[in-house]
Scaffold this motif. Structure first.
Motif, PDB file in Angstrom:
ATOM      1  N   ASP A   1      39.456  49.051  16.286  1.00  8.33           N
ATOM      2  CA  ASP A   1      39.129  47.633  16.459  1.00  8.33           C
ATOM      3  C   ASP A   1      37.945  47.300  15.571  1.00  8.33           C
ATOM      4  OD1 ASP A   1      40.842  46.342  18.247  1.00  8.33           O
ATOM      5  OD2 ASP A   1      39.975  47.466  19.931  1.00  8.33           O
ATOM      6  N   ILE A   2      37.960  46.122  14.962  1.00  9.45           N
ATOM      7  CA  ILE A   2      36.793  45.789  14.150  1.00  9.45           C
ATOM      8  C   ILE A   2      35.593  45.582  15.086  1.00  9.45           C
ATOM      9  CG2 ILE A   2      38.284  44.724  12.375  1.00  9.45           C
ATOM     10  CD1 ILE A   2      36.851  42.068  12.954  1.00  9.45           C
ATOM     11  N   PRO A   3      34.375  45.879  14.603  1.00 10.98           N
ATOM     12  CA  PRO A   3      33.211  45.791  15.496  1.00 10.98           C
ATOM     13  C   PRO A   3      32.995  44.378  16.041  1.00 10.98           C
ATOM     14  CG  PRO A   3      32.652  46.874  13.411  1.00 10.98           C
ATOM     15  CD  PRO A   3      34.030  46.329  13.253  1.00 10.98           C
ATOM     16  N   VAL A   4      32.460  44.322  17.256  1.00 16.73           N
ATOM     17  CA  VAL A   4      32.097  43.036  17.875  1.00 16.73           C
ATOM     18  C   VAL A   4      30.582  43.043  18.054  1.00 16.73           C
ATOM     19  CG1 VAL A   4      32.349  41.581  19.924  1.00 16.73           C
ATOM     20  CG2 VAL A   4      34.314  42.887  19.068  1.00 16.73           C
ATOM     21  N   ILE A   5      29.915  42.016  17.552  1.00 18.16           N
ATOM     22  CA  ILE A   5      28.450  41.981  17.620  1.00 18.16           C
ATOM     23  C   ILE A   5      28.005  40.779  18.455  1.00 18.16           C
ATOM     24  CG2 ILE A   5      26.320  41.766  16.254  1.00 18.16           C
ATOM     25  CD1 ILE A   5      27.692  43.402  14.064  1.00 18.16           C
TER      26      ILE A   5
ATOM     27  N   ASP B   1      42.490  53.217   4.898  1.00 20.03           N
ATOM     28  CA  ASP B   1      43.821  53.160   4.302  1.00 20.03           C
ATOM     29  C   ASP B   1      44.922  52.722   5.255  1.00 20.03           C
ATOM     30  OD1 ASP B   1      44.174  53.250   1.665  1.00 20.03           O
ATOM     31  OD2 ASP B   1      45.024  55.265   1.570  1.00 20.03           O
ATOM     32  N   GLU B   2      44.537  52.111   6.357  1.00 17.16           N
ATOM     33  CA  GLU B   2      45.549  51.601   7.290  1.00 17.16           C
ATOM     34  C   GLU B   2      45.268  50.140   7.595  1.00 17.16           C
ATOM     35  OE1 GLU B   2      47.190  53.929  10.345  1.00 17.16           O
ATOM     36  OE2 GLU B   2      45.787  55.570  10.019  1.00 17.16           O
ATOM     37  N   TRP B   3      46.302  49.409   7.965  1.00 13.23           N
ATOM     38  CA  TRP B   3      46.133  47.999   8.332  1.00 13.23           C
ATOM     39  C   TRP B   3      45.813  47.881   9.809  1.00 13.23           C
ATOM     40  CZ3 TRP B   3      45.126  44.580   4.859  1.00 13.23           C
ATOM     41  CH2 TRP B   3      45.636  44.707   3.562  1.00 13.23           C
ATOM     42  N   VAL B   4      44.686  47.250  10.104  1.00 14.03           N
ATOM     43  CA  VAL B   4      44.232  47.107  11.477  1.00 14.03           C
ATOM     44  C   VAL B   4      44.259  45.631  11.866  1.00 14.03           C
ATOM     45  CG1 VAL B   4      42.270  47.442  13.041  1.00 14.03           C
ATOM     46  CG2 VAL B   4      42.746  49.130  11.246  1.00 14.03           C
ATOM     47  N   GLU B   5      44.849  45.353  13.010  1.00 15.53           N
ATOM     48  CA  GLU B   5      44.946  43.962  13.453  1.00 15.53           C
ATOM     49  C   GLU B   5      43.599  43.470  13.992  1.00 15.53           C
ATOM     50  OE1 GLU B   5      48.545  42.612  15.817  1.00 15.53           O
ATOM     51  OE2 GLU B   5      46.956  42.623  17.338  1.00 15.53           O
TER      52      GLU B   5
END
Ligand SMILES: O=C(O)CCC(=O)C(=O)O
Ligand SMILES: [Fe+2]
Length: 361
Positions: free
Chosen positions: A61-65, A251-255
């Motif tokens: 998951d992309i970071p949440v700040i 190298d992977e696609w993350v939603e």
């Protein structure tokens, strides 16, 4: 614009069809309103765009700040970490009221859903659709976009469609304020003066793009927005609750999972250069929307306002040393504009343009 590997006569046929679509001023939403159940061939992307459309099976998951935490050093550290690895984060508790966010999305949605039967409203609407979505095109993308330059400071009122003028003007102010806060934190992370990016006029030139991704009957054949990096300094992005945005990581696609009320923040090519590669401008893309509910997103892209022949940009000199030599040469903005006219499609186009090969990391 070209069909890869296509014979010339087919290429010109393709161009003709794109032109017809463009001149019809229908947009993708207009095609759907006419009842199309399959996508016209100008929307079919080449196979290399359509491999691995599914996001990574790993649970990234992309970071949440959270901007409300009372520990500035911690927030600075989190932003530095996020930008050095992902190039992206979502910011929550940023001070923009949730009602404002909801009203803003509602207004942008209404703009794109303006019915064709009211000729006056329709004419105004399509006048803001810049060349519709024929953009970075190997093929046309399954979305409609409203593009507005909200500069100079403050924006000229006539440059904004009346249907969402009030909301867009207010949104621009919120974005500017949030961007100023984030730029200070980012500068602290880089170890430069907190006003550095503001003094470089990075709050002054803003491009606003509101994308509308309606239902797509054949989402495996086309794209909402193909792989790219953003060319500016920083992008702040609002999205509704529909997913579709993917970010390249490891190298992977993350939603990017929608979080109600959050704003997505990402590094543009210019910031990667200013930070001398400490921050990464990362590839992302948007899939065509398979759901009945449209996906709405609104990007505010921040760029330097000073664009003269003697306004030079490059890696911050105060960050450089013998151990950390400049990875890029200095440049002026007109050099980028010239490049933009020749090739609009490739990721990291700006980064590659000014890279000093001998110091590349
Ligand atoms: O629609 C989105 O979520 C992303 C838009 C985007 O990447 C862009 O406008 O550069
Ligand atoms: Fe983007």
């Amino acid at each position: 614009m070209a069909v890869v590997g296509a014979p010339l006569e087919m290429e010109s046929e393709w161009v003709k069809e794109v032109k017809e679509y463009d001149e019809s001023k229908l947009g993708v939403k207009g095609l759907l309103d006419l009842g199309v159940s399959s996508i016209p061939r100008i929307f079919i992307h080449p196979p290399e765009d359509l491999v691995d459309l599914k996001p990574s099976s790993k649970s990234f998951d992309i970071p949440v700040i959270d901007l409300s935490i009372n520990d500035r050093a911690k927030v600075v550290h989190q932003i530095k970490e996020a930008f050095s690895t992902w190039g992206f984060f979502q910011v929550i508790n940023h001070g923009i009221p949730i009602q404002v966010i909801e009203e803003t999305i509602k207004a942008f949605k209404a703009f794109h859903e303006e019915p064709m039967k009211d000729q006056y409203v329709w004419d105004e609407k399509v006048s803001y659709y810049s060349n519709f979505n024929i953009f970075w095109s190997k093929a046309v993308n399954w979305k409609d976009s409203l593009r507005v330059f909200t500069s100079p400071n403050p924006p000229e009122i006539e440059t904004i469609p009346s249907a969402c003028r009030k909301e867009l003007m207010a949104w621009d102010e919120y974005m500017k304020r949030l961007c100023e806060t984030l730029m200070e934190l980012m500068c602290e992370g880089l170890g430069v003066n907190s006003n550095r990016l503001k003094e470089l006029s990075c709050l002054e030139m803003r491009k606003f793009v509101c994308h509308y991704y309606p239902y797509c009957p054949q989402p495996d054949l086309t794209m909402g927005l193909p792989t790219h990096t953003d060319r500016g300094v920083l992008t702040l992005l609002l999205q509704n609750e529909m997913s579709g945005l993917q970010v390249k990581y490891d190298d992977e696609w993350v939603e990017v999972k929608p979080i109600h009320g959050a704003i997505i923040v990402n590094v543009g090519d210019l910031l990667q250069i200013f930070s001398n590669d400490q921050f990464q401008s990362v590839e992302h893309r948007v899939l065509a929307n398979p759901c009945k509910e449209p996906r709405i997103s609104a990007a505010t892209i921040f760029n330097p306002g000073k664009r003269g022949e003697s306004d030079y940009y490059g890696p911050f000199p105060e960050m450089l040393s013998q151990e950390n030599p400049a990875c890029y040469r200095d440049f002026i903005i007109p050099e980028i504009l010239k490049q933009g006219q020749t090739d609009d499609s490739s990721s990291k186009a700006i980064v590659d343009l000014f890279k000093l090969k001998e110091n590349a990391k």
